[in-house]
Design an enzyme around this catalytic site. Structure first.
Site, PDB file in Angstrom:
ATOM      1  N   VAL A 147      -1.395  27.190  28.550  1.00  0.00           N
ATOM      2  CA  VAL A 147      -1.799  28.305  27.690  1.00  0.00           C
ATOM      3  C   VAL A 147      -3.240  28.157  27.209  1.00  0.00           C
ATOM      4  CG1 VAL A 147       0.491  29.007  26.916  1.00  0.00           C
ATOM      5  CG2 VAL A 147      -0.782  27.344  25.577  1.00  0.00           C
ATOM      6  N   GLU A 148      -3.943  27.132  27.683  1.00  0.00           N
ATOM      7  CA  GLU A 148      -5.362  27.031  27.341  1.00  0.00           C
ATOM      8  C   GLU A 148      -6.180  27.250  28.618  1.00  0.00           C
ATOM      9  OE1 GLU A 148      -5.952  23.629  24.726  1.00  0.00           O
ATOM     10  OE2 GLU A 148      -4.684  24.567  23.208  1.00  0.00           O
TER      11      GLU A 148
END
Ligand code: HEC
Ligand code: HEC
Length: 347
Positions: A147-148
């Protein structure tokens, strides 16, 4: 009554009402300031000029780390660098992103608020739950976090950097004598070296270093209260936090689905414990708490007193503590991204 008179009467009434509610402005005299500085120094200590490990960071390593920090090609689709979630440039170079939780390269939102990278090298460990021990260990995390920056694996990071000719020399200079300096561990090492230069400088430093006038009366009164109320049982050491884990909702329960440090240690006693955040520069790192659930600093202070200490602070006390936190504002200048590659060179 004319309209003007009516307005004047209303204004006067408001003035009286607001004055009536307000406590007198604090006045912290010189003798009290001297004693306060001694007490604060004993409880908090002076922030060292250099972070641990910085002694061996060469200028080449730091320069490479800075470049990598702003490098969007380190994300899966070339859209995101460390600086997108930990801003060091522009108008709000707080080292955080001003969002409740951060959106990653693929547009997905994480569940945690982005803490500032400033002073992180002084912390006992990295992340809200302390799951990375050092900056080096931390730096590889976001690159591969889905998610980064969402790079699929270490090889993908290395391939991207090796394909960029302008990185050959800086890596070779930062890691002299290594046959293949472009690697994920070296990338993390360089990022960490750059982060170790990100120290805040503020008026509390000045006050503790002997400038007794560095704090306004209100700020000095806020420091007194901060010490007296018990905030320093958790927010202590020169970073004013970041040296221990504590239960969120110690005295009055705090709703959160986040298990905190329990996820790392699996010890029942670590459930809902979080790294106590550093309050240096907290004035510009909102929203607050691990989930970014509180927007305003005065609300954060009020909640802390209630949930962590069981105390109900007055509006005036909250204003003083918030004023003190204002004296922890970093006066550091923004860091500019390195100049783009010369025209025509591959980016
Ligand atoms: C998509 C946004 C995002 C990106 C990109 C990102 N971070 Fe973070 N960073 C976060 C969030 C959110 C956390 C807190 C996560 C947690 O505690 O579980 C964090 C935590 C950290 C911490 C720990 C600070 C502390 O006080 O515990 C450091 C240091 C850090 N990031 C550095 C970096 C570096 C270096 C990069 C680039 C390689 C980077 N980050 C990229 C969002 C991001
Ligand atoms: C028992 C320990 C404890 C005490 C006492 C305590 N805090 Fe905290 N504080 C924490 C923890 C733990 C967090 C992080 C909670 C989380 O994960 O959201 C925190 C977070 C904060 C934050 C948010 C910072 C950020 O970057 O998100 C502020 C502001 C704050 N505290 C101020 C205070 C003030 C002011 C006092 C005194 C009135 C105080 N705290 C007392 C443990 C404590």
């Amino acid at each position: 009554m004319t309209r003007f008179r009516l307005l004047a009467a209303v204004a006067a009434a408001l003035l009286v009402a607001s004055c009536g509610r307000r406590a007198p402005e604090p006045n912290v005299d010189r003798t009290t300031r001297k004693a306060l500085a001694v007490q604060a120094k004993a409880t908090l200590g002076i922030l060292p000029e250099k972070m641990p490990g910085a002694e061996t960071d060469t200028p080449e390593l730091v320069a490479l780390g800075k470049r990598l920090y702003f490098e969007k090609r380190l994300s899966v689709n070339g859209t995101q660098s460390c600086n997108d979630c930990h801003r060091l440039d522009g108008e709000h170079p707080s080292g955080a992103d001003g969002e409740r939780t951060s959106g990653g390269a693929m547009g997905r939102k994480g569940t945690r608020n982005s803490p500032s990278v400033k002073n992180a090298g002084y912390h006992v460990a990295q992340f809200w739950d302390g799951r990375a021990r050092t900056l080096e260990e931390q730096a590889a995390g976001p690159l591969l976090n889905p998610v980064e920056m969402a790079m699929p694996d270490a090889a993908a990071v290395e391939t991207a950097l090796r394909a960029a000719p302008e990185y050959r020399e800086p890596f070779a200079a930062a890691f002299p004598g290594e046959p293949e300096p472009i690697s994920l561990p070296n990338t993390a090492h360089a990022l960490a070296a750059f982060e170790r230069t990100l120290r805040t400088h503020d008026r509390l430093d000045d006050f503790l270093n002997g400038d007794l006038d560095a704090l306004s009366h209100r700020e000095a009164a806020g420091l007194q209260l901060f010490l007296k109320t018990g905030c320093t049982t958790c927010h202590n050491s020169p970073t004013i936090g970041a040296n221990q884990y504590q239960l969120l909702g110690l005295v009055k329960a705090w709703e959160t689905k986040d298990e905190g440090r329990f996820a790392v240690t699996k010890n029942e006693e670590d459930r809902r414990k979080f790294k106590v955040p550093s309050l240096r520069n907290a004035v510009s790192t909102g929203p607050y708490f691990h989930d970014g659930s509180v927007d305003r600093l005065d609300d954060a202070v009020k909640k802390m007193a209630w949930h962590q200490l069981g105390k109900e602070l007055t509006g005036d006390e909250i204003a003083s503590i918030v004023a003190f936190l204002g004296a922890l504002a970093d006066r550091g200048v923004p860091v500019s991204p390195p100049a783009p590659s010369p025209k025509g060179a591959p980016r």
